[in-house]
Design a protein around this motif. Structure first.
Motif, PDB file in Angstrom:
ATOM      1  N   LEU A 368       0.812  -1.225   0.000  1.00  0.00           N
ATOM      2  CA  LEU A 368       0.000   0.000   0.000  1.00  0.00           C
ATOM      3  C   LEU A 368       0.840   1.268   0.000  1.00  0.00           C
ATOM      4  O   LEU A 368       0.301   2.377   0.115  1.00  0.00           O
ATOM      5  CB  LEU A 368      -0.920   0.004   1.232  1.00  0.00           C
ATOM      6  CG  LEU A 368      -1.995  -1.087   1.283  1.00  0.00           C
ATOM      7  CD1 LEU A 368      -2.767  -1.007   2.599  1.00  0.00           C
ATOM      8  CD2 LEU A 368      -2.948  -0.985   0.103  1.00  0.00           C
ATOM      9  N   TYR A 369       2.151   1.126  -0.114  1.00  0.00           N
ATOM     10  CA  TYR A 369       3.028   2.305  -0.052  1.00  0.00           C
ATOM     11  C   TYR A 369       2.670   3.373  -1.090  1.00  0.00           C
ATOM     12  O   TYR A 369       2.688   4.576  -0.772  1.00  0.00           O
ATOM     13  CB  TYR A 369       4.493   1.899  -0.210  1.00  0.00           C
ATOM     14  CG  TYR A 369       5.422   3.078  -0.254  1.00  0.00           C
ATOM     15  CD1 TYR A 369       5.688   3.825   0.892  1.00  0.00           C
ATOM     16  CD2 TYR A 369       6.025   3.469  -1.461  1.00  0.00           C
ATOM     17  CE1 TYR A 369       6.536   4.916   0.844  1.00  0.00           C
ATOM     18  CE2 TYR A 369       6.867   4.572  -1.509  1.00  0.00           C
ATOM     19  CZ  TYR A 369       7.119   5.287  -0.356  1.00  0.00           C
ATOM     20  OH  TYR A 369       7.952   6.380  -0.404  1.00  0.00           O
ATOM     21  N   ALA A 374       0.959   8.877  -1.812  1.00  0.00           N
ATOM     22  CA  ALA A 374       0.008   9.851  -2.361  1.00  0.00           C
ATOM     23  C   ALA A 374      -0.704  10.597  -1.241  1.00  0.00           C
ATOM     24  O   ALA A 374      -0.932  11.817  -1.327  1.00  0.00           O
ATOM     25  CB  ALA A 374      -1.001   9.135  -3.252  1.00  0.00           C
ATOM     26  N   GLN A 375      -1.031   9.890  -0.182  1.00  0.00           N
ATOM     27  CA  GLN A 375      -1.736  10.491   0.945  1.00  0.00           C
ATOM     28  C   GLN A 375      -0.899  11.565   1.610  1.00  0.00           C
ATOM     29  O   GLN A 375      -1.352  12.708   1.785  1.00  0.00           O
ATOM     30  CB  GLN A 375      -2.095   9.392   1.949  1.00  0.00           C
ATOM     31  CG  GLN A 375      -2.681   9.898   3.258  1.00  0.00           C
ATOM     32  CD  GLN A 375      -2.839   8.774   4.258  1.00  0.00           C
ATOM     33  OE1 GLN A 375      -2.944   7.610   3.910  1.00  0.00           O
ATOM     34  NE2 GLN A 375      -2.837   9.127   5.527  1.00  0.00           N
ATOM     35  N   TYR A 376       0.329  11.236   2.003  1.00  0.00           N
ATOM     36  CA  TYR A 376       1.155  12.193   2.749  1.00  0.00           C
ATOM     37  C   TYR A 376       1.735  13.282   1.855  1.00  0.00           C
ATOM     38  O   TYR A 376       1.986  14.405   2.321  1.00  0.00           O
ATOM     39  CB  TYR A 376       2.247  11.454   3.511  1.00  0.00           C
ATOM     40  CG  TYR A 376       1.692  10.741   4.727  1.00  0.00           C
ATOM     41  CD1 TYR A 376       1.331  11.467   5.856  1.00  0.00           C
ATOM     42  CD2 TYR A 376       1.487   9.372   4.728  1.00  0.00           C
ATOM     43  CE1 TYR A 376       0.787  10.835   6.965  1.00  0.00           C
ATOM     44  CE2 TYR A 376       0.953   8.729   5.824  1.00  0.00           C
ATOM     45  CZ  TYR A 376       0.597   9.467   6.943  1.00  0.00           C
ATOM     46  OH  TYR A 376       0.050   8.841   8.030  1.00  0.00           O
ATOM     47  N   THR A 377       1.945  12.978   0.598  1.00  0.00           N
ATOM     48  CA  THR A 377       2.379  14.024  -0.336  1.00  0.00           C
ATOM     49  C   THR A 377       1.288  15.070  -0.492  1.00  0.00           C
ATOM     50  O   THR A 377       1.561  16.287  -0.457  1.00  0.00           O
ATOM     51  CB  THR A 377       2.725  13.411  -1.706  1.00  0.00           C
ATOM     52  OG1 THR A 377       3.787  12.470  -1.557  1.00  0.00           O
ATOM     53  CG2 THR A 377       3.152  14.492  -2.687  1.00  0.00           C
ATOM     54  N   SER A 378       0.065  14.595  -0.638  1.00  0.00           N
ATOM     55  CA  SER A 378      -1.055  15.526  -0.768  1.00  0.00           C
ATOM     56  C   SER A 378      -1.229  16.339   0.507  1.00  0.00           C
ATOM     57  O   SER A 378      -1.469  17.557   0.451  1.00  0.00           O
ATOM     58  CB  SER A 378      -2.337  14.748  -1.076  1.00  0.00           C
ATOM     59  OG  SER A 378      -3.448  15.609  -1.134  1.00  0.00           O
ATOM     60  N   MET A 379      -1.106  15.679   1.662  1.00  0.00           N
ATOM     61  CA  MET A 379      -1.249  16.393   2.931  1.00  0.00           C
ATOM     62  C   MET A 379      -0.162  17.458   3.088  1.00  0.00           C
ATOM     63  O   MET A 379      -0.420  18.567   3.571  1.00  0.00           O
ATOM     64  CB  MET A 379      -1.205  15.400   4.093  1.00  0.00           C
ATOM     65  CG  MET A 379      -2.408  14.470   4.159  1.00  0.00           C
ATOM     66  SD  MET A 379      -2.214  13.151   5.387  1.00  0.00           S
ATOM     67  CE  MET A 379      -2.199  14.118   6.877  1.00  0.00           C
ATOM     68  N   PRO A 424      -6.746   7.902  -0.466  1.00  0.00           N
ATOM     69  CA  PRO A 424      -5.862   6.767  -0.177  1.00  0.00           C
ATOM     70  C   PRO A 424      -6.147   6.134   1.182  1.00  0.00           C
ATOM     71  O   PRO A 424      -6.046   4.921   1.345  1.00  0.00           O
ATOM     72  CB  PRO A 424      -4.460   7.393  -0.219  1.00  0.00           C
ATOM     73  CG  PRO A 424      -4.614   8.583  -1.110  1.00  0.00           C
ATOM     74  CD  PRO A 424      -5.973   9.113  -0.796  1.00  0.00           C
ATOM     75  N   LEU A 425      -6.503   6.976   2.175  1.00  0.00           N
ATOM     76  CA  LEU A 425      -6.832   6.450   3.491  1.00  0.00           C
ATOM     77  C   LEU A 425      -8.070   5.559   3.424  1.00  0.00           C
ATOM     78  O   LEU A 425      -8.098   4.460   3.992  1.00  0.00           O
ATOM     79  CB  LEU A 425      -7.066   7.600   4.463  1.00  0.00           C
ATOM     80  CG  LEU A 425      -7.554   7.210   5.866  1.00  0.00           C
ATOM     81  CD1 LEU A 425      -6.479   6.407   6.589  1.00  0.00           C
ATOM     82  CD2 LEU A 425      -7.926   8.452   6.668  1.00  0.00           C
ATOM     83  N   MET A 529       6.503   7.890   6.372  1.00  0.00           N
ATOM     84  CA  MET A 529       6.270   9.332   6.377  1.00  0.00           C
ATOM     85  C   MET A 529       7.599  10.089   6.375  1.00  0.00           C
ATOM     86  O   MET A 529       7.789  11.053   5.613  1.00  0.00           O
ATOM     87  CB  MET A 529       5.446   9.704   7.612  1.00  0.00           C
ATOM     88  CG  MET A 529       5.020  11.158   7.652  1.00  0.00           C
ATOM     89  SD  MET A 529       4.360  11.642   9.284  1.00  0.00           S
ATOM     90  CE  MET A 529       3.221  10.313   9.599  1.00  0.00           C
ATOM     91  N   LEU A 530       8.542   9.669   7.240  1.00  0.00           N
ATOM     92  CA  LEU A 530       9.854  10.311   7.294  1.00  0.00           C
ATOM     93  C   LEU A 530      10.578  10.194   5.948  1.00  0.00           C
ATOM     94  O   LEU A 530      11.205  11.144   5.488  1.00  0.00           O
ATOM     95  CB  LEU A 530      10.692   9.687   8.408  1.00  0.00           C
ATOM     96  CG  LEU A 530      10.230   9.980   9.845  1.00  0.00           C
ATOM     97  CD1 LEU A 530      11.033   9.143  10.832  1.00  0.00           C
ATOM     98  CD2 LEU A 530      10.365  11.464  10.160  1.00  0.00           C
TER      99      LEU A 530
END
Length: 544
Positions: A368-369, A374-379, A424-425, A529-530
């Protein structure tokens, strides 16, 4: 949208709440007044006993019961069974490979009478000449032995009854080594000068169990399958509202509970009627086969299979193609089943269910990476737009229409999808739900040890270490994502979210295997995330 992280945590809280609601709904039964007596609507006659369903013909035979009622003991490598010679019912079954409680040497008692409750498997012959339809009561069989022990691959336990006309009824249970399913063979030798008609029925009877506290009782109820409905639950509450009456070819009936199931599977080539009864606090689900005519001076054999044991998908499917659905993975079974197969494969390599859970978590999070990225990039991009969003608010004031148009233009210009962090979530949530059912339903995890204090992955963490670590992982996630919301109420909600979830996992007895998965998933998310943020910072984007 002020912060995608707000939606992230709200979504997590919502899904966790829905998880508990789904669990509580699916695995708890409403309270039923057991003092009420529900009568059965039958095709013609009234049964002679509460244990026996009505025949499709008038009940007129008179049976002759000369034998003395007793109990026959049968022991195999996996079962310790007692059979009542009256009716030839299985009235007790202990599972020798499963402990009653964790660390106990006492085998698990699946069938029997305990705590003023009864749970037994019954079978017999009704119909025009069936001995179980006699007005004198059910037949008492004779057995040549009072105790049997399996010594080879197969053990046959015959019970014999001869009625007043000399007709010989032989009821034989066939046990096999390593198997929880028992074959039932019913031989009718009509030595009389007249033809007879009999009808095989098989059923499970269990005392109605009321719901206790909100979280201390898992699902307990009936289920069935037909050629049109592979798996349907039929709870005690359903029985109190209406009696089931389903015609099918083959199929099955069962009583299911947490980790274990008992089920009758009739001959799949004959037509049957699935029925339920509810009388004096006893719930019954059973199958009646079509009537069988036995000519004078001839014989006939009827058969069925009874399973009493753990929810082993492979063993259940080998008996009947849909019986494995009694391992209830919920509406996401099509995801849960392959995940469980993968979990078993991993366990076969590592030999520890806790390590297998960690390994499958790593595999799932790796797969699911792309969604996580996509989720954290968008955030992160949404967070970088906060100054420009604030400027638009100051520019347009209370003009919501112009502010909305300007916001959408900003998103288009900066190539940012405002829902990029939420979608994505949401796509990952079915995986979590599916694994929830895998860890909750899999018998293999019952009493499975991990290490140190985690000696039972199916039970809650006795020292609440995992829930506390889980809360700490959420707190660390918050620290890695500086809060950008300005609303004081939202700030408080986000600040206390780790405490809320820690409390949530402490209060509600989720399996420690599930909490272990979620903790490891959080830790992997932090690492991902890091890694994602570091990559963005190398490109000159300030994301933290």
């Amino acid at each position: 949208m002020e912060s995608q992280r707000t939606f992230l945590f709200i979504g997590l809280l919502l899904v966790s709440y829905l998880l508990f609601q789904e669990w509580n709904t699916a695995y708890n039964q409403p309270k039923i007044d057991t003092s009420a007596t529900t009568q059965v609507t039958t095709p013609t006659s009234t049964p002679v006993s509460d244990d026996v369903p009505a025949s499709s013909q008038d009940d007129v035979p008179v049976a002759q019961t000369k034998a003395i009622r007793s109990t026959v003991s049968v022991k195999t490598d996996v079962l310790d069974v007692k059979i009542d010679t009256k009716g030839g019912d299985i009235v007790e079954a202990k599972l020798l490979q499963h402990a009653e409680t964790h660390g106990s040497e006492e085998p698990y008692l699946l069938l029997g009478e305990f705590e003023n409750k009864q749970y037994i498997a019954q079978s017999g012959l009704i119909g025009l000449n069936g001995p179980d339809a006699s007005r004198d009561g059910r037949p008492v069989y004779e057995s040549t032995q009072s105790a049997y022990t399996l010594e080879g691959d197969e053990l046959r336990v015959p019970l014999t009854f001869v009625d007043s006309k000399g007709i010989v009824y032989t009821k034989t249970y066939v046990f096999k080594a390593g198997k929880y399913d028992v074959a039932l063979e019913y031989d009718v030798n009509n030595t009389s000068a007249d033809p007879i008609q009999v009808q095989l029925y098989t059923q499970v009877k269990r005392t109605v169990q009321n719901k206790g506290s909100m979280v201390d009782q898992t699902y307990l109820g009936a289920a069935y399958g037909t050629n049109e409905e592979p798996y349907e639950k039929y709870s005690f509450d359903d029985m109190s509202e209406a009696n089931l009456n389903k015609n099918t070819q083959g199929g099955y009936i069962a009583f299911i509970q947490h980790y274990f199931v008992s089920a009758w599977v009739p001959n799949q080539t004959v037509n049957s009627t699935i029925y339920t009864l509810l009388r004096t606090g006893q719930g019954i689900i059973g199958v009646k086969n079509e009537p069988v005519n036995v000519a004078a001076n001839s014989s006939s054999t009827m058969n069925a299979t009874y399973y009493m044991g753990p929810k082993d998908s492979d063993a259940l499917e080998a008996i009947q193609e849909d019986l494995d659905l009694t391992v209830d993975y919920g509406w996401l079974f099509f995801i849960s089943q392959p995940l469980f197969v993968l979990l078993k494969l991993i366990y076969g390599v590592v030999g520890n269910w806790g390590i297998a859970i960690i390994a499958i978590t790593i595999l799932v999070k790796t797969a699911l990476y792309p969604l996580t990225k996509a989720q954290y990039t968008s955030m992160a991009k949404m967070r970088m737009l906060q100054p420009k969003m604030q400027a638009l608010k100051e520019r347009y004031g209370d003009d919501r229409q112009k502010f909305g148009q300007a916001t959408m233009e900003l998103y288009r210009k900066e190539k940012v999808n405002p829902m990029g962090g939420c979608l994505p979530l949401l796509l990952q949530m079915p995986i979590f739900l599916a694994l929830f059912y895998v860890f909750l339903e899999s018998t293999e995890l019952r009493h499975a040890e991990f290490m140190l204090w985690l000696t039972d992955l199916s039970a809650k963490d006795p020292y609440y270490v995992l829930p506390i670590l889980f809360g700490a992982s959420m707190f660390l996630t918050q620290k890695l994502q500086p809060m950008t919301v300005t609303d004081p109420m939202q700030q408080k909600m986000m600040t206390y979210m780790p405490l809320v979830f820690t409390f949530f996992f402490i209060i509600f007895p989720f399996p420690s295997g599930l909490v272990l998965y979620w903790l490891v998933s959080n830790l992997i998310t932090i690492a991902q995330m890091l890694y994602i943020y570091r990559g963005m910072e190398k490109k000159g984007l300030k994301v933290r």
